[in-house]
Motif scaffolding. Sequence first.
Motif, PDB file in Angstrom:
ATOM      1  N   SER A  37      10.316  -3.500  60.951  1.00 44.83           N
ATOM      2  CA  SER A  37       9.537  -4.058  59.840  1.00 44.83           C
ATOM      3  C   SER A  37      10.048  -3.566  58.493  1.00 44.83           C
ATOM      4  CB  SER A  37       8.055  -3.695  60.004  1.00 44.83           C
ATOM      5  OG  SER A  37       7.881  -2.285  60.056  1.00 44.83           O
ATOM      6  N   ARG A  40      13.530  -5.229  57.729  1.00 46.51           N
ATOM      7  CA  ARG A  40      13.356  -6.637  57.346  1.00 46.51           C
ATOM      8  C   ARG A  40      12.760  -6.762  55.945  1.00 46.51           C
ATOM      9  NH1 ARG A  40      11.607  -6.954  62.765  1.00 46.51           N
ATOM     10  NH2 ARG A  40       9.425  -6.908  62.090  1.00 46.51           N
ATOM     11  N   GLU A  41      11.821  -5.887  55.609  1.00 50.38           N
ATOM     12  CA  GLU A  41      11.200  -5.950  54.281  1.00 50.38           C
ATOM     13  C   GLU A  41      12.203  -5.612  53.185  1.00 50.38           C
ATOM     14  OE1 GLU A  41       6.988  -4.694  52.176  1.00 50.38           O
ATOM     15  OE2 GLU A  41       7.687  -3.585  53.928  1.00 50.38           O
ATOM     16  N   LYS A  44      14.471  -8.576  52.842  1.00 49.58           N
ATOM     17  CA  LYS A  44      13.718  -9.697  52.280  1.00 49.58           C
ATOM     18  C   LYS A  44      13.642  -9.606  50.765  1.00 49.58           C
ATOM     19  CE  LYS A  44       9.148 -11.871  52.470  1.00 49.58           C
ATOM     20  NZ  LYS A  44       7.776 -11.763  53.039  1.00 49.58           N
ATOM     21  N   ARG A 280       6.840  -7.826  44.939  1.00 48.96           N
ATOM     22  CA  ARG A 280       7.845  -7.870  46.015  1.00 48.96           C
ATOM     23  C   ARG A 280       8.283  -9.302  46.325  1.00 48.96           C
ATOM     24  NH1 ARG A 280       5.274  -3.827  50.436  1.00 48.96           N
ATOM     25  NH2 ARG A 280       3.357  -4.814  49.721  1.00 48.96           N
ATOM     26  N   ALA A 408      14.806  -3.375  45.860  1.00 48.17           N
ATOM     27  CA  ALA A 408      13.945  -3.217  47.038  1.00 48.17           C
ATOM     28  C   ALA A 408      13.355  -1.813  47.095  1.00 48.17           C
ATOM     29  CB  ALA A 408      14.740  -3.519  48.302  1.00 48.17           C
ATOM     30  N   LEU A 412       9.254  -1.018  46.852  1.00 48.43           N
ATOM     31  CA  LEU A 412       8.603  -0.408  48.014  1.00 48.43           C
ATOM     32  C   LEU A 412       8.075   0.978  47.696  1.00 48.43           C
ATOM     33  CD1 LEU A 412      11.071  -1.469  50.861  1.00 48.43           C
ATOM     34  CD2 LEU A 412       8.788  -2.365  50.423  1.00 48.43           C
TER      35      LEU A 412
END
Length: 559
Positions: A37, A40-41, A44, A280, A408, A412
Amino acid sequence: MADNANTDEVGNPAVRKWKMPLGVFFHDARLVFKMDSLGREILKIAFPAALALAADPIASLIDTAFIGRLGPVELAAVGVSIAIFNQASKITTFPVLNITTSFVAEEDTIKRLNMEAENEKIKEFAPEDATADNMEKGIDMSSSDKNEETEELKTEHADNLESAAPTDVDTKETENDTKTYIARKSSFSPSGKSSEKAKPIKKEKKHIPSASTAIIIGLTLGVLQALFLIFAAKPLLGLMGVKHNSPMLAPALKYLILRSLGAPAILLSLAMQGVFRGFRDTKTPLYATVAGDAMNIILDPILIFVLHLGVTGAAIAHVVSQYLISLILLCRLVKEVNLLPPKMKDLQFGRFLKNGFMLLMRGIAVTFCVTLAASLAARLGATPMAAFQICLQVWLTSSLLADGLAVAGQALLACAFAEKNMNKVTSAATRVLQMSFVLGMALSVVVGLGLYYGAGIFSRDPKVLQIICIGAPFVAATQPINAIAFVFDGINFGASDFAYTAYSMVLVAGVSIGSLFLLSKSNGFVGIWIALTIYMILRMFAGVWRMGTGTGPWSYLRK
């Protein structure tokens, strides 16, 4: 006495208070390629961000190709004007974009957590057990009973909100959330069937004061930048070596003044991109950027050649594309965010300006180091300067992929710090750093081979190609260092560690400037690239030191 110094009050061996958590950089290193997860985040967010960052340079290359057909004078004139415009833009855009991303991500996360907490409280107050019993017994609640339940729920929830004493903005969002929950509760009958009179639940817009603040500041800075460049265009061109009798003066002046009219749109669009990054969402800025750049590419040949506007047409095409990007982002943003805050005092000008000034210092330091390196290369002659410019553009362009990972990491980490989820902070920070190292190693191979075998794409001059081969090892070898350094920037921004980022960069710039003067004088072209390598190593070391020593926002790593 010596024995006492090594024991605590109970008599147990004393524990060292200072711990260097350098091992954190290898945290879950085996998972660097795992598409869980978190992986992938990261991708993304990072992939669309990297594509959006790459779109502008590609459009600029196509733009340059069209202008180059007008002649060498026009091409050189536009090149000087673009250099002035870009240097002015970098100083203002860097703080607006990065501060907005961090503040919006933090504020949006806090509001989401507050709403989730209020939802849990509402569910606790709801008499669900009684309703379930009635359903089992087949007893249908009368309309009066439903009203009493709803009124009781509202009263108890209002008492709870009063005791919590939230802010005005949070209260408004909580009330909306309460109404939504009550609507859901009352829209179902005890038999489980939906009521015919149930109304669809409308999604409420977000109230993010930092988003409104960023847009106001971005637009203001854009207007000020436009006015400065318009009225100071001629003196600035003179400082760049375009004298009053130069044939480049007229086209350069015309292009710079017209291009400056797009500054408000650029700063406004970057502020809105920061808002979307904070959510995001990097796909929306990508779509807007691609649409604007496509418009620029379409308008260029029409305005330059069909309408015979020359450099004026090129400038108009670029300005139109920037306003199109801003319009697309604004139309999308107003659907998600209430850009007019409930009260003017909710705006965060003080917080933005304080941290913005620090990043302004940092932006000046970064820009000055690269500009000085180009200036010292120019003093070596036209041939070394041509080779240096090609190497530098490849060096900077390859960093765009690492910048995607930096975006990213920033988004995050800002969310994770707001959640006070330190495990997520550690996992996200180390994962993007490990991914940046792998990316840097791959880029090192691609860039090294590309420059060695493909340098002929940029120039046919054998002397220029020979010097490019000298600079290629430096460009290739520094790719892993660059990638880690750029990602550390994103990590520091995500941790809102703006002061350390600014002061460390000023210190790094001071040492690097001294190295540039010293090494360029003694080793020429090679000396400049050695100094730039030192510059990037110091930037990387500043990030490693902050996190690796567990200081500032990373102090929790020492516990």
